[in-house]
Design an enzyme around this catalytic site. Structure first.
Site, PDB file in Angstrom:
ATOM      1  N   PRO A   1       0.822  -1.213   0.000  1.00 46.72           N
ATOM      2  CA  PRO A   1       0.000   0.000   0.000  1.00 46.72           C
ATOM      3  C   PRO A   1       0.857   1.266   0.000  1.00 46.72           C
ATOM      4  O   PRO A   1       0.382   2.334  -0.369  1.00 46.72           O
ATOM      5  CB  PRO A   1      -0.823  -0.099   1.292  1.00 46.72           C
ATOM      6  CG  PRO A   1      -0.618  -1.470   1.821  1.00 46.72           C
ATOM      7  CD  PRO A   1       0.629  -2.027   1.200  1.00 46.72           C
TER       8      PRO A   1
ATOM      9  N   GLU B   1       0.201  -7.194   8.741  1.00 44.52           N
ATOM     10  CA  GLU B   1       0.342  -5.735   8.762  1.00 44.52           C
ATOM     11  C   GLU B   1       1.452  -5.249   7.830  1.00 44.52           C
ATOM     12  O   GLU B   1       1.467  -4.098   7.419  1.00 44.52           O
ATOM     13  CB  GLU B   1       0.611  -5.241  10.185  1.00 44.52           C
ATOM     14  CG  GLU B   1      -0.648  -5.078  11.007  1.00 44.52           C
ATOM     15  CD  GLU B   1      -1.697  -4.192  10.343  1.00 44.52           C
ATOM     16  OE1 GLU B   1      -2.801  -4.713  10.042  1.00 44.52           O
ATOM     17  OE2 GLU B   1      -1.427  -3.008  10.104  1.00 44.52           O
TER      18      GLU B   1
ATOM     19  N   ARG C   1      -1.365  -9.566 -21.306  1.00 38.19           N
ATOM     20  CA  ARG C   1      -2.227  -9.223 -22.443  1.00 38.19           C
ATOM     21  C   ARG C   1      -1.517  -8.330 -23.457  1.00 38.19           C
ATOM     22  O   ARG C   1      -2.001  -8.167 -24.577  1.00 38.19           O
ATOM     23  CB  ARG C   1      -3.546  -8.606 -21.969  1.00 38.19           C
ATOM     24  CG  ARG C   1      -3.388  -7.255 -21.300  1.00 38.19           C
ATOM     25  CD  ARG C   1      -4.690  -6.810 -20.679  1.00 38.19           C
ATOM     26  NE  ARG C   1      -5.767  -6.695 -21.656  1.00 38.19           N
ATOM     27  CZ  ARG C   1      -5.841  -5.743 -22.586  1.00 38.19           C
ATOM     28  NH1 ARG C   1      -4.892  -4.834 -22.660  1.00 38.19           N
ATOM     29  NH2 ARG C   1      -6.842  -5.693 -23.428  1.00 38.19           N
TER      30      ARG C   1
ATOM     31  N   ASP D   1      -7.324  -0.009 -26.583  1.00 38.01           N
ATOM     32  CA  ASP D   1      -7.912   0.149 -25.257  1.00 38.01           C
ATOM     33  C   ASP D   1      -7.684   1.548 -24.712  1.00 38.01           C
ATOM     34  O   ASP D   1      -7.126   2.417 -25.363  1.00 38.01           O
ATOM     35  CB  ASP D   1      -7.492  -0.967 -24.299  1.00 38.01           C
ATOM     36  CG  ASP D   1      -6.007  -1.035 -24.119  1.00 38.01           C
ATOM     37  OD1 ASP D   1      -5.370   0.033 -24.134  1.00 38.01           O
ATOM     38  OD2 ASP D   1      -5.494  -2.153 -23.974  1.00 38.01           O
TER      39      ASP D   1
HETATM   40  C1  9D3 Z   1      -2.936   0.316   9.038  1.00 38.34           C
HETATM   41  C2  9D3 Z   1      -2.127   0.596   7.856  1.00 38.34           C
HETATM   42  N1  9D3 Z   1      -2.460  -0.257   6.709  1.00 38.34           N
HETATM   43  C3  9D3 Z   1      -1.661   0.259   5.544  1.00 38.34           C
HETATM   44  C4  9D3 Z   1      -2.517   1.117   4.650  1.00 38.34           C
HETATM   45  C5  9D3 Z   1      -2.119  -1.657   6.949  1.00 38.34           C
HETATM   46  C6  9D3 Z   1      -2.201  -2.588   5.793  1.00 38.34           C
HETATM   47  C7  9D3 Z   1      -3.325  -2.643   4.998  1.00 38.34           C
HETATM   48  C8  9D3 Z   1      -3.411  -3.548   3.958  1.00 38.34           C
HETATM   49  C9  9D3 Z   1      -1.137  -3.423   5.525  1.00 38.34           C
HETATM   50  C10 9D3 Z   1      -1.230  -4.314   4.492  1.00 38.34           C
HETATM   51  C11 9D3 Z   1      -2.351  -4.399   3.705  1.00 38.34           C
HETATM   52  C12 9D3 Z   1      -2.444  -5.398   2.624  1.00 38.34           C
HETATM   53  N2  9D3 Z   1      -2.417  -4.748   1.316  1.00 38.34           N
HETATM   54  C13 9D3 Z   1      -1.467  -5.019   0.430  1.00 38.34           C
HETATM   55  O1  9D3 Z   1      -0.597  -5.808   0.697  1.00 38.34           O
HETATM   56  C14 9D3 Z   1      -1.456  -4.305  -0.839  1.00 38.34           C
HETATM   57  C15 9D3 Z   1      -2.364  -3.349  -1.389  1.00 38.34           C
HETATM   58  C16 9D3 Z   1      -3.581  -2.769  -0.898  1.00 38.34           C
HETATM   59  O2  9D3 Z   1      -4.079  -3.040   0.202  1.00 38.34           O
HETATM   60  N3  9D3 Z   1      -4.210  -1.850  -1.684  1.00 38.34           N
HETATM   61  C17 9D3 Z   1      -3.741  -1.490  -2.921  1.00 38.34           C
HETATM   62  N4  9D3 Z   1      -2.620  -2.001  -3.408  1.00 38.34           N
HETATM   63  C18 9D3 Z   1      -1.955  -2.909  -2.638  1.00 38.34           C
HETATM   64  S1  9D3 Z   1      -0.511  -3.654  -3.081  1.00 38.34           S
HETATM   65  C19 9D3 Z   1      -0.421  -4.534  -1.715  1.00 38.34           C
END
Ligand code: 9D3
Length: 255
Positions: A95, A122, A160, A175
């Site tokens: 994230p 986490e 793709r 696209d």
């Molecule tokens: C409390 C803070 N959070 C971070 C925003 C914790 C958290 C949330 C979700 C830690 C890991 C995750 C899991 N998400 C992913 O691994 C992830 C992800 C996503 O949640 N949204 C968009 N792209 C991605 S790429 C990896």
């Protein structure tokens, strides 16, 4: 093209190999996928892959050791795969990563794939990121349970693009983000019947007049993009992809 995915949930990836565009491309030998489970690179009886965060706080953190061993195994396998570049990027789905986009998808084609690391819990121990990861990518600002779905999305967008992956070669070049559309959103689509529950297909599309159809579609694209993604209009303008006709049409739209 080869992807190596590091994930605690390898079963989630079977569909990419067997279904739809990516499934057909796999049958055609255009790409391969190998899965590496960090649990297979543990040494304790419980096969531990996560532990509590130093400093406290909620949730668990993925341990560096099993992740690094899985990356090393993936690197070694790629080195023994003839016709695959050896210096693959190691991309952590996160994230906190930069937002994935079509330009990165196109570069991954040239790089012949990547090692994609999927986090769960986490997060992952920062020392693994510092030692092994070359780049972090996010799919956008929404919360998922892990990196697996982003990894599937990235592989889908890259595969793709491979020559021969799409049955209709024109689809690849038409696209929403390609050059013919100047990076504008696509115009609406219609198919049979020509009247559905009283709603007719726009007359321009039934006219058989290819110039009128192209003009109608271009204007629909411009109208939709101006309404929903004004950022893409500015980008197309900066890139010199809007004609005087396009600009005149945009100026005629009531705000
Ligand atoms: C409390 C803070 N959070 C971070 C925003 C914790 C958290 C949330 C979700 C830690 C890991 C995750 C899991 N998400 C992913 O691994 C992830 C992800 C996503 O949640 N949204 C968009 N792209 C991605 S790429 C990896």
């Amino acid at each position: 093209m080869r992807f190596d995915v590091i994930s605690l949930f390898p079963d989630l990836f079977e569909a990419a190999r067997t279904q739809g565009v990516t499934g057909r491309a796999h049958v055609r030998g255009l790409w391969s996928l190998a899965l590496w489970n960090p649990r297979d690179y543990t040494h304790d009886v419980h096969r531990t892959v996560d532990d509590r965060p130093y400093g406290g706080g909620p949730g668990m953190v993925m341990m560096a050791g099993p992740l690094e061993l899985a990356v090393r195994a993936a690197r070694a396998a790629r080195a023994g795969d003839p016709g695959i570049k050896h210096d693959a990027p190691v991309i952590l789905m996160s994230p906190a990563g930069r937002r994935f986009d079509q330009a990165r998808a196109e570069r991954l084609v040239d790089e012949e794939g990547a090692i994609l690391v999927c986090g769960r819990y986490e997060g992952v121990d920062q020392r693994f990121i510092d030692r092994c990861v070359t780049e972090e990518l996010s799919l956008g600002d929404f919360v998922l349970s892990g990196g697996e779905i982003p990894a599937l999305a990235i592989m889908d967008s890259v595969v793709r693009l491979l020559p021969g992956a799409l049955n209709d070669a024109r689809s690849a070049q038409q696209d929403s983000f390609n050059d013919t559309l100047a990076g504008l959103l696509d115009s609406p689509h219609y198919t049979r019947p020509d009247v559905y529950d009283g709603q007719a297909v726009p007359a321009e599309l039934l006219s058989g007049h290819h110039v009128n159809i192209a003009v109608w579609r271009r204007r629909q694209s411009l109208r939709l993009t101006a309404a929903r993604r004004p950022d893409l209009i500015r980008l197309a303008r900066e890139r010199g992809l809007l004609s005087p006709d396009d600009e005149a049409f945009l100026a005629s739209l009531t705000p």
